[in-house]
Design a protein around this motif. Structure first.
Motif, PDB file in Angstrom:
ATOM      1  N   PHE A  24       0.825  -1.215   0.000  1.00 18.30           N
ATOM      2  CA  PHE A  24       0.000   0.000   0.000  1.00 18.30           C
ATOM      3  C   PHE A  24       0.858   1.263   0.000  1.00 18.30           C
ATOM      4  O   PHE A  24       0.544   2.237  -0.677  1.00 18.30           O
ATOM      5  N   SER A  25       1.956   1.253   0.774  1.00 17.47           N
ATOM      6  CA  SER A  25       2.792   2.454   0.850  1.00 17.47           C
ATOM      7  C   SER A  25       3.533   2.700  -0.459  1.00 17.47           C
ATOM      8  O   SER A  25       3.906   3.834  -0.763  1.00 17.47           O
ATOM      9  N   ALA A 109       0.111   9.364   3.781  1.00 14.92           N
ATOM     10  CA  ALA A 109       0.159  10.367   2.708  1.00 14.92           C
ATOM     11  C   ALA A 109      -0.692   9.930   1.517  1.00 14.92           C
ATOM     12  O   ALA A 109      -1.416  10.744   0.934  1.00 14.92           O
ATOM     13  N   ASN A 110      -0.614   8.650   1.155  1.00 15.61           N
ATOM     14  CA  ASN A 110      -1.426   8.145   0.038  1.00 15.61           C
ATOM     15  C   ASN A 110      -2.915   8.290   0.323  1.00 15.61           C
ATOM     16  O   ASN A 110      -3.699   8.659  -0.561  1.00 15.61           O
ATOM     17  N   GLU A 111      -3.297   8.008   1.559  1.00 18.75           N
ATOM     18  CA  GLU A 111      -4.712   8.139   1.930  1.00 18.75           C
ATOM     19  C   GLU A 111      -5.165   9.598   1.831  1.00 18.75           C
ATOM     20  O   GLU A 111      -6.247   9.898   1.317  1.00 18.75           O
ATOM     21  N   ILE A 112      -4.333  10.514   2.281  1.00 18.54           N
ATOM     22  CA  ILE A 112      -4.673  11.944   2.222  1.00 18.54           C
ATOM     23  C   ILE A 112      -4.757  12.408   0.765  1.00 18.54           C
ATOM     24  O   ILE A 112      -5.676  13.135   0.376  1.00 18.54           O
ATOM     25  N   LEU A 113      -3.812  11.973  -0.071  1.00 14.52           N
ATOM     26  CA  LEU A 113      -3.799  12.384  -1.475  1.00 14.52           C
ATOM     27  C   LEU A 113      -5.039  11.893  -2.227  1.00 14.52           C
ATOM     28  O   LEU A 113      -5.447  12.507  -3.215  1.00 14.52           O
ATOM     29  N   GLN A 114      -5.631  10.814  -1.764  1.00 21.07           N
ATOM     30  CA  GLN A 114      -6.841  10.292  -2.393  1.00 21.07           C
ATOM     31  C   GLN A 114      -8.110  10.929  -1.825  1.00 21.07           C
ATOM     32  O   GLN A 114      -9.219  10.512  -2.151  1.00 21.07           O
ATOM     33  N   GLY A 115      -7.941  11.948  -0.963  1.00 22.10           N
ATOM     34  CA  GLY A 115      -9.099  12.626  -0.386  1.00 22.10           C
ATOM     35  C   GLY A 115      -9.536  12.057   0.946  1.00 22.10           C
ATOM     36  O   GLY A 115     -10.618  12.387   1.442  1.00 22.10           O
ATOM     37  N   ALA A 116      -8.709  11.196   1.531  1.00 23.79           N
ATOM     38  CA  ALA A 116      -8.970  10.597   2.850  1.00 23.79           C
ATOM     39  C   ALA A 116     -10.343   9.922   2.952  1.00 23.79           C
ATOM     40  O   ALA A 116     -11.064  10.115   3.937  1.00 23.79           O
ATOM     41  N   PRO A 117     -10.738   9.101   1.966  1.00 27.16           N
ATOM     42  CA  PRO A 117     -12.086   8.507   2.009  1.00 27.16           C
ATOM     43  C   PRO A 117     -12.322   7.595   3.207  1.00 27.16           C
ATOM     44  O   PRO A 117     -13.450   7.436   3.654  1.00 27.16           O
ATOM     45  N   ARG A 118     -11.243   6.993   3.738  1.00 31.36           N
ATOM     46  CA  ARG A 118     -11.416   6.047   4.832  1.00 31.36           C
ATOM     47  C   ARG A 118     -11.149   6.654   6.206  1.00 31.36           C
ATOM     48  O   ARG A 118     -11.480   6.036   7.218  1.00 31.36           O
ATOM     49  N   GLN A 164       7.685  15.040   7.615  1.00 28.41           N
ATOM     50  CA  GLN A 164       7.172  13.915   6.849  1.00 28.41           C
ATOM     51  C   GLN A 164       7.770  13.858   5.444  1.00 28.41           C
ATOM     52  O   GLN A 164       7.798  12.792   4.823  1.00 28.41           O
ATOM     53  N   HIS A 165       8.293  14.971   4.970  1.00 28.08           N
ATOM     54  CA  HIS A 165       8.943  14.991   3.653  1.00 28.08           C
ATOM     55  C   HIS A 165      10.042  13.935   3.574  1.00 28.08           C
ATOM     56  O   HIS A 165      10.220  13.295   2.539  1.00 28.08           O
ATOM     57  N   TYR A 166      10.765  13.737   4.672  1.00 29.76           N
ATOM     58  CA  TYR A 166      11.915  12.831   4.648  1.00 29.76           C
ATOM     59  C   TYR A 166      11.492  11.374   4.460  1.00 29.76           C
ATOM     60  O   TYR A 166      12.274  10.569   3.943  1.00 29.76           O
ATOM     61  N   ALA A 167      10.281  11.029   4.876  1.00 27.98           N
ATOM     62  CA  ALA A 167       9.772   9.680   4.636  1.00 27.98           C
ATOM     63  C   ALA A 167       9.067   9.589   3.295  1.00 27.98           C
ATOM     64  O   ALA A 167       9.317   8.674   2.510  1.00 27.98           O
ATOM     65  N   ASP A 168       8.200  10.568   3.016  1.00 26.35           N
ATOM     66  CA  ASP A 168       7.359  10.488   1.819  1.00 26.35           C
ATOM     67  C   ASP A 168       8.154  10.691   0.536  1.00 26.35           C
ATOM     68  O   ASP A 168       7.770  10.188  -0.522  1.00 26.35           O
TER      69      ASP A 168
END
Length: 200
Positions: A24-25, A109-118, A164-168
């Motif tokens: 997922f990540s 970050a992926n969840e947020i970029l998708q609009g945080a649907p979950r 979070q930039h350093y991880a993402d």
């Protein structure tokens, strides 16, 4: 009465969640399949489905586990402590989370970029309430002249962005820095930046 899971069941469930976090990540929710997770976990797809009925269930379990600890660094900001030390401590804790939990950071970050649907409901409730509570503490410090006049919400956003930039964006950071250890330099930079920014 439900039987406790066996050691093998515990191990398989942990393997599925770890594999799900990896996949997922890397590929996001839409780009991930159960076949990918099963292969990464070293299990057959039918075996995986014994533990989780869908990729949605795996994703939900990962997000729930992540959110249990994601807010802890901000919760630890203490209104009775030294203001600058507390804010810089928060920034360093967030940086440590990026270093120690990069897959979790990218999952979030992926969840947020998708609009945080979950997790939108949690963002609008638990996260907002906590941020507002800590922003009020920071605002009180600024009003009392203990730190520079600064918008507390945007201060918190800046800490999120700078840590979070350093991880993402790990691949980009390491491509630019080469052999340099990114987190050592980041810790020193954040300390210097916020010391100058916050000093009244």
């Amino acid at each position: 009465m439900t039987k406790p899971p066996t050691r093998i069941q515990q191990r398989n469930r942990a393997a599925i969640l770890s594999a799900g976090l990896d996949v997922f990540s890397q590929f996001g929710f839409r780009g991930t399949t159960l076949d990918q997770i099963a292969e990464t976990a070293g299990l057959s797809k039918p075996n995986l489905l014994y533990y989780f009925p869908s990729k949605e269930a795996i994703h939900a379990a990962l997000l729930e586990r992540l959110l249990d600890t994601w807010l802890d660094p901000l919760k630890a900001l203490d209104g009775s402590g030294d203001p600058i030390a507390e804010i810089m401590g928060y920034a360093q804790r967030k940086l440590a989370m990026s270093r120690d939990f990069p897959r979790e950071s990218r999952l979030f970050a992926n969840e947020i970029l998708q609009g945080a649907p979950r997790i939108e409901r949690i963002l609008q409730s638990d996260l907002k309430e906590l941020v507002d509570e800590k922003a009020a503490i920071i605002q009180a410090w600024a009003d009392a002249g203990k730190i520079a006049k600064i918008d507390p919400h945007h201060l918190i956003f800046s800490i999120w962005a700078l840590t979070q930039h350093y991880a993402d964006f790990d691949v980009q950071v390491r491509a630019v820095l080469g052999d340099k250890a990114p987190y050592d330099g980041a810790a020193v930079f954040l300390e210097s930046l916020y010391e100058k920014l916050l000093r009244p």
